[in-house]
Each structure stands twice: as structure tokens, then as C-alpha cells.
Write an enzyme that holds these catalytic residues in place. Structure first.
Site, PDB file in Angstrom:
ATOM      1  N   ASP A   1       0.850  -1.184   0.000  1.00  0.00           N
ATOM      2  CA  ASP A   1       0.000   0.000   0.000  1.00  0.00           C
ATOM      3  C   ASP A   1       0.887   1.236   0.000  1.00  0.00           C
ATOM      4  O   ASP A   1       2.033   1.195   0.465  1.00  0.00           O
ATOM      5  CB  ASP A   1      -0.920   0.020   1.221  1.00  0.00           C
ATOM      6  CG  ASP A   1      -2.207   0.793   0.966  1.00  0.00           C
ATOM      7  OD1 ASP A   1      -2.132   2.025   0.803  1.00  0.00           O
ATOM      8  OD2 ASP A   1      -3.279   0.170   0.916  1.00  0.00           O
TER       9      ASP A   1
ATOM     10  N   VAL B   1       2.029   2.222  -6.394  1.00  0.00           N
ATOM     11  CA  VAL B   1       1.862   1.397  -7.596  1.00  0.00           C
ATOM     12  C   VAL B   1       2.068   2.192  -8.885  1.00  0.00           C
ATOM     13  O   VAL B   1       2.176   1.595  -9.959  1.00  0.00           O
ATOM     14  CB  VAL B   1       0.483   0.702  -7.635  1.00  0.00           C
ATOM     15  CG1 VAL B   1       0.340  -0.287  -6.496  1.00  0.00           C
ATOM     16  CG2 VAL B   1      -0.652   1.717  -7.658  1.00  0.00           C
TER      17      VAL B   1
ATOM     18  N   ASN C   1      -5.536  -4.375  -6.671  1.00  0.00           N
ATOM     19  CA  ASN C   1      -6.692  -3.821  -5.974  1.00  0.00           C
ATOM     20  C   ASN C   1      -6.578  -2.329  -5.683  1.00  0.00           C
ATOM     21  O   ASN C   1      -7.593  -1.672  -5.442  1.00  0.00           O
ATOM     22  CB  ASN C   1      -6.891  -4.597  -4.664  1.00  0.00           C
ATOM     23  CG  ASN C   1      -7.933  -3.984  -3.774  1.00  0.00           C
ATOM     24  OD1 ASN C   1      -9.136  -4.070  -4.031  1.00  0.00           O
ATOM     25  ND2 ASN C   1      -7.478  -3.337  -2.700  1.00  0.00           N
TER      26      ASN C   1
ATOM     27  N   SER D   1     -14.804  -2.223 -11.184  1.00  0.00           N
ATOM     28  CA  SER D   1     -15.929  -1.540 -10.552  1.00  0.00           C
ATOM     29  C   SER D   1     -17.126  -1.697 -11.457  1.00  0.00           C
ATOM     30  O   SER D   1     -16.988  -1.994 -12.656  1.00  0.00           O
ATOM     31  CB  SER D   1     -15.600  -0.051 -10.377  1.00  0.00           C
ATOM     32  OG  SER D   1     -16.743   0.704 -10.025  1.00  0.00           O
TER      33      SER D   1
ATOM     34  N   TYR E   1     -12.731   8.103 -13.236  1.00  0.00           N
ATOM     35  CA  TYR E   1     -12.758   6.767 -12.637  1.00  0.00           C
ATOM     36  C   TYR E   1     -13.400   5.763 -13.591  1.00  0.00           C
ATOM     37  O   TYR E   1     -12.918   4.637 -13.755  1.00  0.00           O
ATOM     38  CB  TYR E   1     -13.542   6.853 -11.330  1.00  0.00           C
ATOM     39  CG  TYR E   1     -13.538   5.615 -10.468  1.00  0.00           C
ATOM     40  CD1 TYR E   1     -12.432   5.294  -9.678  1.00  0.00           C
ATOM     41  CD2 TYR E   1     -14.656   4.791 -10.394  1.00  0.00           C
ATOM     42  CE1 TYR E   1     -12.450   4.177  -8.853  1.00  0.00           C
ATOM     43  CE2 TYR E   1     -14.680   3.678  -9.572  1.00  0.00           C
ATOM     44  CZ  TYR E   1     -13.568   3.370  -8.806  1.00  0.00           C
ATOM     45  OH  TYR E   1     -13.582   2.263  -7.986  1.00  0.00           O
TER      46      TYR E   1
ATOM     47  N   LYS F   1     -11.441   2.519 -14.951  1.00  0.00           N
ATOM     48  CA  LYS F   1     -11.930   1.183 -14.641  1.00  0.00           C
ATOM     49  C   LYS F   1     -12.379   0.431 -15.896  1.00  0.00           C
ATOM     50  O   LYS F   1     -12.276  -0.806 -15.947  1.00  0.00           O
ATOM     51  CB  LYS F   1     -13.056   1.251 -13.610  1.00  0.00           C
ATOM     52  CG  LYS F   1     -12.579   1.681 -12.225  1.00  0.00           C
ATOM     53  CD  LYS F   1     -11.532   0.730 -11.659  1.00  0.00           C
ATOM     54  CE  LYS F   1     -11.213   1.034 -10.200  1.00  0.00           C
ATOM     55  NZ  LYS F   1     -10.216   0.105  -9.635  1.00  0.00           N
TER      56      LYS F   1
ATOM     57  N   VAL G   1     -19.268   0.128  -1.708  1.00  0.00           N
ATOM     58  CA  VAL G   1     -18.674  -0.691  -0.657  1.00  0.00           C
ATOM     59  C   VAL G   1     -18.380   0.207   0.541  1.00  0.00           C
ATOM     60  O   VAL G   1     -17.945   1.352   0.387  1.00  0.00           O
ATOM     61  CB  VAL G   1     -17.383  -1.385  -1.139  1.00  0.00           C
ATOM     62  CG1 VAL G   1     -16.827  -2.298  -0.062  1.00  0.00           C
ATOM     63  CG2 VAL G   1     -17.644  -2.179  -2.416  1.00  0.00           C
TER      64      VAL G   1
ATOM     65  N   THR H   1     -16.244   1.468   2.593  1.00  0.00           N
ATOM     66  CA  THR H   1     -14.814   1.691   2.811  1.00  0.00           C
ATOM     67  C   THR H   1     -14.563   3.184   2.918  1.00  0.00           C
ATOM     68  O   THR H   1     -15.471   4.007   2.779  1.00  0.00           O
ATOM     69  CB  THR H   1     -13.967   1.133   1.653  1.00  0.00           C
ATOM     70  OG1 THR H   1     -14.105   1.987   0.497  1.00  0.00           O
ATOM     71  CG2 THR H   1     -14.382  -0.291   1.290  1.00  0.00           C
TER      72      THR H   1
END
Length: 287
Positions: free
Chosen positions: A57, A96, A122, A175, A188, A192, A221, A223
Site C-alpha cells: 500500500d 503502484v 486492488n 468496478s 474513474y 476502470k 462498498v 470503505t
């Protein structure tokens, strides 16, 4: 990503608990974005099923997002949760979007744990605004973190899996936005959709080596990946609200719901499944 449509809610069904299968005994699983949320849930579930974990991460705030990033303490907690399952964990802080650093981190993790069987790309982030109001820096950051980071993860890990010659599985967290055009998150959506296409192309290229590649497509989700400006943007366009409605009344999934699907599709139970887009989306893509 968290989506909070203003629709009637009923109490959510509890996340299934109790004994889990042991489908990944002896395997090593690499997960990016593992410090919290879906990535942490995957790490814990894979470990519960017998795998050792390379948890990666960035562990810092991202400049274009309106929510706090993960922390080194978050990543250390993920490693502790894996070890509490009796498995080994290698926790590495890495961005990443930096291919050289990511490749070095992959080599370190594989060197410590000895092999690589499953890769979960992820890591991700999001912001919210009408498409024409997305500034260039934000667009680039979203593409870099969500799409380029997914590609770099694949590029850094596939050579090891090919050299081992024992097959394996790669799963991308895409997604619902990688299958349909959700509003106010065009950067996004574009990223995706790219992840979805990347997974499909890799599935064709790697199938002969028994490396399966699939993408999983969550909807909302629970999160921290929650752009605070999404609801504000949606208030300006109530006509677009129906695009955010799921079919099941839970409103959002828990990270463990997504992890369960990921762990299954990377297991031998799904050995003849490759190149698919698996929605775990409360029925959103069926609307």
C-alpha cells in the site's frame, strides 16, 4: 468506492461468518491497496484459507482526493491480522504508479516468501465532479493510480508466475464503473473500463500457461474510498440519481463481500473461469 443513493433501506443481511474453506494452502498471494478496506479483507480471507500474503500500500494521502489515505499503521494492522491467522505476511509501503519501486517490492516479497501464486491488483482512488470540470492533474492522477497502477502490477508480477510454470490467478478490482457509465466520476469510469479491458486481454494471452485472469466489479462498498464531493455533485443533477440505484436493498456491500468473491475466483474451484467480469454489485448492472 462508496455510493450512498437516497433510496429506502432495509436492514442488511449479516456478512457470512463461521468456518471457511482451505482453498489456498501453501500459496503466496500479493495484494495491492492492502492496508484497509477491500484489500485488507482479501488479505485476511486469503490467510484464513491458508495463504501467505505480500501486502502492499502507498500509506499516505493522495493530493487529488478529498478523503484521508491509508497509513503505515493501517498496513501494519493488516500484517498483524494475517499473522493472527497463523500465516506469514510481508508488508511493503510502495506506490503502484512507480514501476521501478513496485518491481523491487515484488522481488522483495517473492524473495521472502518463496513464490507467487495469486495477484490481486486492488489499489485505487477516486474523486467526483462533472466530466468537463475535472482538472487535468486530477484526470492524470486517477488514470495513473487506477489503470497504470493495475498494468504495472501485472507487468511486475507476471514474469515470476511464468518462470514458475505452475499457473496461477490474477484478479483486478475494477468496478461497476468499469462496466457502465456512472455519473460524476468520468475519470474513474475511464480508468476502470481500461482495467476491464486489460484483464480480458491478459486472459487471452496467459491462458495457455494456465494463468487465469478475471476482474471483479463492486458497486458501493463500505470503505474509506468515499469522495465527499460525490453527493454534492449529485445534488445538482437529481435526474441522474436512478443511475446510482442498486437492486438489492442493502445500499452497499461490505469489504468482506468482495473479498469472498475474489478468493473464490482465484481458487481451484474456479479453475475453468477466465476472462470474465464478475459483478458483486447488489444487482446494479442488471438495472
Amino acid at each position: 468506492m462508496t455510493i450512498d443513493p437516497q433510496i429506502p433501506q432495509v436492514p442488511a443481511a449479516p456478512v457470512p461468518s463461521g468456518p471457511v474453506a482451505r482453498r489456498h494452502v501453501g500459496k503466496v498471494v500479493l495484494i495491492t491497496g492492502a492496508a484497509r478496506g477491500i484489500g485488507r479483507a482479501q488479505a485476511v480471507r486469503f490467510a484464513a484459507e491458508g495463504a501467505d500474503i505480500i501486502a502492499m500500500d502507498i500509506c499516505r494521502d493522495l493530493p487529488t482526493t478529498g478523503y484521508p489515505g491509508s497509513t503505515p499503521e493501517d498496513l501494519a494492522e493488516t500484517a498483524w491480522l494475517v499473522e493472527a491467522q497463523g500465516r506469514r505476511a510481508v508488508a511493503i509501503e510502495v506506490d503502484v504508479t512507480d514501476f521501478d519501486a513496485l518491481a523491487a517490492a515484488v522481488n522483495r516479497g517473492v524473495g521472502e516468501l518463496g513464490r507467487l501464486d495469486v495477484v490481486s491488483a486492488n489499489a485505487g482512488m477516486t474523486t467526483a465532479a462533472p466530466a468537463w470540470e475535472i482538472d487535468v492533474a486530477t484526470w492524470r492522477a486517477t488514470i495513473d493510480n487506477n489503470l497504470n497502477g493495475a498494468f504495472y502490477t501485472a507487468k511486475a508480477t507476471i514474469p515470476t508466475m511464468l518462470e514458475q510454470g505452475t499457473g496461477g490467478a490474477i484478479v483486478f478490482t475494477s468496478s461497476v464503473a468499469g462496466l457502465t457509465a456512472l455519473p460524476m466520476i468520468a475519470d474513474y469510469v475511464a480508468a476502470k473500463h481500461g482495467v476491464t479491458g486489460l484483464a480480458k486481454a491478459l486472459a487471452n494471452e496467459l491462458g495457455a500457461r494456465r494463468i487465469r485472469v478475471n476482474s471483479v466489479h463492486p458497486y458501493g462498498v463500505n470503505t474509506a474510498l468515499n469522495p465527499p464531493d460525490l453527493r454534492e455533485a449529485m445534488l445538482t443533477r437529481p435526474d441522474l440519481d436512478p443511475l446510482l440505484y442498486p437492486t438489492l436493498p442493502d445500499g452497499r456491500s461490505e469489504p468482506e463481500d468482495i473479498a469472498a468473491a475474489v478468493v473464490w475466483i482465484c481458487s481451484d474451484e474456479a479453475r475453468h473461469i477466465t476472462g470474465i467480469q464478475l459483478p458483486v454489485d447488489l444487482g446494479r448492472t442488471n438495472r
